[in-house]
Design an enzyme around this catalytic site. Structure first.
Site, PDB file in Angstrom:
ATOM      1  N   ASP A  64      -1.958  -0.143  -3.516  1.00  0.00           N
ATOM      2  CA  ASP A  64      -1.460  -1.279  -4.355  1.00  0.00           C
ATOM      3  C   ASP A  64      -0.637  -1.639  -2.655  1.00  0.00           C
ATOM      4  O   ASP A  64      -0.089  -0.270  -2.213  1.00  0.00           O
ATOM      5  CB  ASP A  64       0.012  -0.844  -5.419  1.00  0.00           C
ATOM      6  CG  ASP A  64       0.987  -0.129  -5.002  1.00  0.00           C
ATOM      7  OD1 ASP A  64       0.451   0.962  -4.775  1.00  0.00           O
ATOM      8  OD2 ASP A  64       1.894   0.186  -6.517  1.00  0.00           O
ATOM      9  N   TYR A  66       3.374  -1.429  -0.102  1.00  0.00           N
ATOM     10  CA  TYR A  66       4.277  -0.707  -0.417  1.00  0.00           C
ATOM     11  C   TYR A  66       5.339  -1.011  -0.426  1.00  0.00           C
ATOM     12  O   TYR A  66       6.013  -2.358  -1.156  1.00  0.00           O
ATOM     13  CB  TYR A  66       5.302  -0.284   1.793  1.00  0.00           C
ATOM     14  CG  TYR A  66       4.042   0.118   1.898  1.00  0.00           C
ATOM     15  CD1 TYR A  66       3.654   1.514   2.128  1.00  0.00           C
ATOM     16  CD2 TYR A  66       3.558  -0.785   3.388  1.00  0.00           C
ATOM     17  CE1 TYR A  66       2.440   1.995   3.145  1.00  0.00           C
ATOM     18  CE2 TYR A  66       2.344   0.197   4.400  1.00  0.00           C
ATOM     19  CZ  TYR A  66       2.010   1.599   4.209  1.00  0.00           C
ATOM     20  OH  TYR A  66       1.402   1.432   4.671  1.00  0.00           O
ATOM     21  N   PHE A  77      -1.724  -1.108   4.241  1.00  0.00           N
ATOM     22  CA  PHE A  77      -2.058   0.285   5.339  1.00  0.00           C
ATOM     23  C   PHE A  77      -0.691  -0.516   6.500  1.00  0.00           C
ATOM     24  O   PHE A  77      -0.300   0.033   7.137  1.00  0.00           O
ATOM     25  CB  PHE A  77      -2.478   0.990   5.405  1.00  0.00           C
ATOM     26  CG  PHE A  77      -3.465   2.006   4.389  1.00  0.00           C
ATOM     27  CD1 PHE A  77      -3.015   2.798   3.984  1.00  0.00           C
ATOM     28  CD2 PHE A  77      -4.859   1.180   4.577  1.00  0.00           C
ATOM     29  CE1 PHE A  77      -3.509   3.539   3.258  1.00  0.00           C
ATOM     30  CE2 PHE A  77      -5.610   2.205   3.455  1.00  0.00           C
ATOM     31  CZ  PHE A  77      -4.919   3.436   2.989  1.00  0.00           C
TER      32      PHE A  77
END
Length: 230
Positions: A64, A66, A77
């Site tokens: 999911d 950040y 990412f």
């Protein structure tokens, strides 16, 4: 109704009308009204907006977004320019250095990968601030499973990079022998030393793409100073 702006609109047209998505949409409306949710609502579908269905060459599946301020912007990412690369992404960069000899950049902005056909998809597309996995049961996984299934059905070869248990669990959806499925532990500091380091997924992905007549991915993320000509 969601407008992506490319071929995903046709592929996902039925999903927006289903009960689970209508319920998800209602829940998200109240979540964004009463608290802080990441990413910005206009960035939720950025991964799909950047990489159309027919342009997907690599899928990197995250859990999911950040959940810290200013980080998430709709790509797994990746963080926005000016935000320090989180530990998992730092470990991805370390593996890229060992695998392909790339330099570690001063940022975690992965848009360059997406622009080359790397679908940076999370299994949940939103998250409550400071609460990892807080939107995992809202219905996102039904939508992202459908996206994975649609890509699985393509005749053109695709590389899947599945890191960590949540991503590897999606392997059951990948039944097409034309595709390459690479699995490894998650790149987080808790598990990277258990097999992510040394997996050489980036060179293996490029070798597969070239063997199938496609251009390899240029995985090098440039420093922000280079991008702006400073």
């Amino acid at each position: 109704m969601v407008i992506i702006g490319n071929s995903w609109d046709e592929k996902l047209a039925d999903e927006w009308e289903k009960d689970y998505y209508q319920e998800l949409r209602r829940h998200l409306y109240w979540e964004y009204q009463k608290g802080i949710v990441y990413p910005d609502m206009h960035d939720i579908f950025n991964a799909l907006k950047t990489v159309s269905y027919e342009d997907v060459r690599v899928v990197i599946l995250g859990q999911d977004p950040y959940h810290g301020p200013g980080q998430a912007h709709g790509y797994s990412f990746s963080v926005q320019p000016g935000i320090k690369a989180p530990p998992s992404l730092q470990n991805i960069y370390k593996e890229l250095r060992e695998d392909l000899g790339l330099e570690i950049p001063d940022n975690g902005y992965l848009l360059k990968w997406a622009q080359q056909g790397v679908l940076l998809l999370n299994t949940s597309l939103t998250v409550r601030a400071g609460q990892a996995n807080s939107h995992s049961n809202l219905g996102w996984r039904q939508l992202t499973d459908r996206i994975i299934q649609l890509i699985n059905g393509r005749s053109e070869p695709v590389v899947y990079l599945l890191w960590g248990r949540n991503a590897i669990d999606k392997r059951i959806l990948l039944t097409n022998p034309r595709h390459l499925i690479l699995t490894a532990p998650h790149p987080s500091p808790l598990s990277a030393h258990r097999g992510f380091f040394g997996c050489r997924h980036f060179s293996k992905a490029n070798d597969f793409l070239q063997d199938n007549g496609m251009q390899p991915i240029d995985w090098q993320i440039e420093n922000l100073e280079q991008r702006h000509g400073i």
